[in-house]
Design a protein around this motif. Structure first.
Motif, short mmCIF file in Angstrom:
data_model
loop_
_atom_site.label_atom_id
_atom_site.label_comp_id
_atom_site.label_asym_id
_atom_site.label_seq_id
_atom_site.Cartn_x
_atom_site.Cartn_y
_atom_site.Cartn_z
N ARG A 51 21.67 -12.00 16.20
CA ARG A 51 21.27 -10.77 15.52
C ARG A 51 19.83 -10.96 15.08
O ARG A 51 19.52 -11.85 14.30
N LEU A 52 18.92 -10.14 15.62
CA LEU A 52 17.50 -10.34 15.38
C LEU A 52 16.85 -9.09 14.78
O LEU A 52 17.26 -7.97 15.09
N ASP A 53 15.86 -9.31 13.94
CA ASP A 53 14.97 -8.24 13.52
C ASP A 53 13.65 -8.86 13.09
O ASP A 53 13.41 -10.05 13.30
N TYR A 54 12.77 -8.05 12.54
CA TYR A 54 11.48 -8.54 12.08
C TYR A 54 11.39 -8.49 10.56
O TYR A 54 11.90 -7.55 9.93
N ARG A 55 10.74 -9.47 9.99
CA ARG A 55 10.28 -9.39 8.62
C ARG A 55 8.86 -8.87 8.66
O ARG A 55 7.99 -9.44 9.31
N ILE A 56 8.61 -7.77 7.96
CA ILE A 56 7.30 -7.10 8.02
C ILE A 56 6.68 -7.06 6.63
O ILE A 56 7.33 -6.63 5.67
N VAL A 57 5.45 -7.51 6.54
CA VAL A 57 4.63 -7.28 5.35
C VAL A 57 3.62 -6.21 5.72
O VAL A 57 2.82 -6.40 6.65
N LEU A 58 3.66 -5.08 5.04
CA LEU A 58 2.84 -3.93 5.41
C LEU A 58 1.43 -4.03 4.85
O LEU A 58 1.21 -4.60 3.78
N HIS A 59 0.49 -3.44 5.58
CA HIS A 59 -0.87 -3.32 5.07
C HIS A 59 -0.84 -2.38 3.86
O HIS A 59 -0.20 -1.32 3.91
N PRO A 60 -1.49 -2.75 2.76
CA PRO A 60 -1.38 -1.93 1.54
C PRO A 60 -1.90 -0.51 1.70
O PRO A 60 -1.46 0.40 0.97
N ARG A 61 -2.83 -0.27 2.65
CA ARG A 61 -3.35 1.08 2.82
C ARG A 61 -2.67 1.79 4.01
O ARG A 61 -2.16 2.88 3.88
N TYR A 62 -2.66 1.13 5.18
CA TYR A 62 -2.19 1.79 6.39
C TYR A 62 -0.69 1.68 6.62
O TYR A 62 -0.14 2.38 7.47
N GLY A 63 -0.02 0.80 5.88
CA GLY A 63 1.40 0.58 6.13
C GLY A 63 2.33 1.31 5.20
O GLY A 63 3.55 1.31 5.41
N SER A 64 1.81 1.94 4.18
CA SER A 64 2.68 2.65 3.24
C SER A 64 1.95 3.86 2.68
O SER A 64 0.71 3.89 2.64
N GLU A 65 2.72 4.81 2.21
CA GLU A 65 2.18 6.00 1.55
C GLU A 65 3.06 6.29 0.35
O GLU A 65 4.23 6.67 0.50
N GLY A 66 2.53 6.06 -0.85
CA GLY A 66 3.36 6.15 -2.04
C GLY A 66 4.42 5.07 -2.01
O GLY A 66 4.13 3.88 -1.85
N ASN A 67 5.68 5.47 -2.13
CA ASN A 67 6.80 4.53 -2.07
C ASN A 67 7.44 4.47 -0.68
O ASN A 67 8.49 3.85 -0.51
N GLN A 68 6.83 5.10 0.29
CA GLN A 68 7.41 5.18 1.63
C GLN A 68 6.78 4.13 2.55
O GLN A 68 5.56 4.02 2.66
N ASN A 69 7.65 3.34 3.21
CA ASN A 69 7.19 2.39 4.22
C ASN A 69 7.00 3.12 5.55
O ASN A 69 7.92 3.81 6.03
#
Length: 260
Positions: A51-69
């Motif tokens: 069972r595989l997936d990714y752990r993602i750390v989002l860019h603070p500006r381009y990876g999220s908007e408000g509380n939305q990933n």
């Protein structure tokens, strides 16, 4: 098909464990493969479901908007197989090398159209020309063929009749044969790139069952990449894809059946 294979492996291990349990109920029963673990070196093979997936750390500006990933990973199921080489160190420690081939297909979704608001540029990022993202642009199906080479130190308890519990931990060198890391194309051309050479750590636990002719080990292993797998998009590519992520790392839970 992958889910079916994983379920089949689980069902097979349960049936074998139930069958094995029957032979542990008789205290006068003969121990099997009594001298097997006294060998300095031993060999075998294994099959596994993942069972595989990714752990993602989002860019603070381009990876999220408000509380939305804006970037999400969808887990997937796959399978693999490999070989086992074991070196006995002492009565309770073994060193294991278990090279294997793992097949994976994962999905990343980029709901990053809102990054158009930064098209004029910022103090730290240059301007870009926005484009309208289609459904094909938003989804990346990432296929991976992984050559996984783990080196594990195994600590096992005393043998109880025809079974023996153990735990193991170690490090992995992993080569992604479908990384596209050398491709000049990037996400603008629907090509997702990741690193070819990777390092991970693994932890495992299981129970070894002894039969007349072989030793069977059902086990659960977790493998977690330590390096950042992300390869940046080309400089002229808008920040809808790789730029929206700071860190991308594979994580896997494996159900393993070993035969020695």
């Amino acid at each position: 098909m992958n889910k079916f294979l994983l379920r089949a492996l689980v069902l097979a291990s349960v049936n074998i464990a139930v069958f094995a349990d029957a032979q542990f109920r008789t205290r006068n029963r003969m121990d099997k493969l009594e001298d097997f673990d006294e060998q300095k070196f031993s060999w075998g093979f294994y099959l596994n479901g993942n069972r595989l997936d990714y752990r993602i750390v989002l860019h603070p500006r381009y990876g999220s908007e408000g509380n939305q990933n804006l970037v999400k990973s969808k887990e997937s199921y796959s399978f693999g197989a490999g070989l086992i080489a074991k070196w006995r160190l002492n009565d309770h420690l073994d060193l294991r090398l278990e090279p294997g081939l793992q097949f994976a297909q994962r999905q990343l979704t980029f709901n990053t159209q809102s990054n158009d608001q930064y098209a004029a540029g910022t103090l730290t990022n240059p301007p870009f020309f926005p484009i309208a993202l289609t459904e094909k642009d938003k989804v990346r199906e990432i296929k991976s063929t992984l050559v996984d080479i783990p080196v594990l130190l195994e600590l096992h308890g005393n043998r109880w009749y025809n079974s023996r519990p153990y735990i193991a931990a170690g490090v992995n060198y992993v080569v992604n044969l479908q990384s596209n890391s050398d491709s000049e194309d990037d996400n603008m051309q629907q090509v997702f790139r990741s690193t070819t050479h990777n390092f991970a750590w693994s932890a495992e636990m299981g129970i070894q069952f002894y039969f007349n002719k072989f030793k069977l080990t059902p086990a659960v292993r977790g493998t977690f990449f330590m390096n950042n797998e992300k390869v940046a998009d080309n400089a002229n590519t808008p920040p809808y894809w790789a730029t929206a992520m700071s860190t991308l790392q594979t994580r896997a839970i494996m159900f393993v059946l070993k035969f020695e």
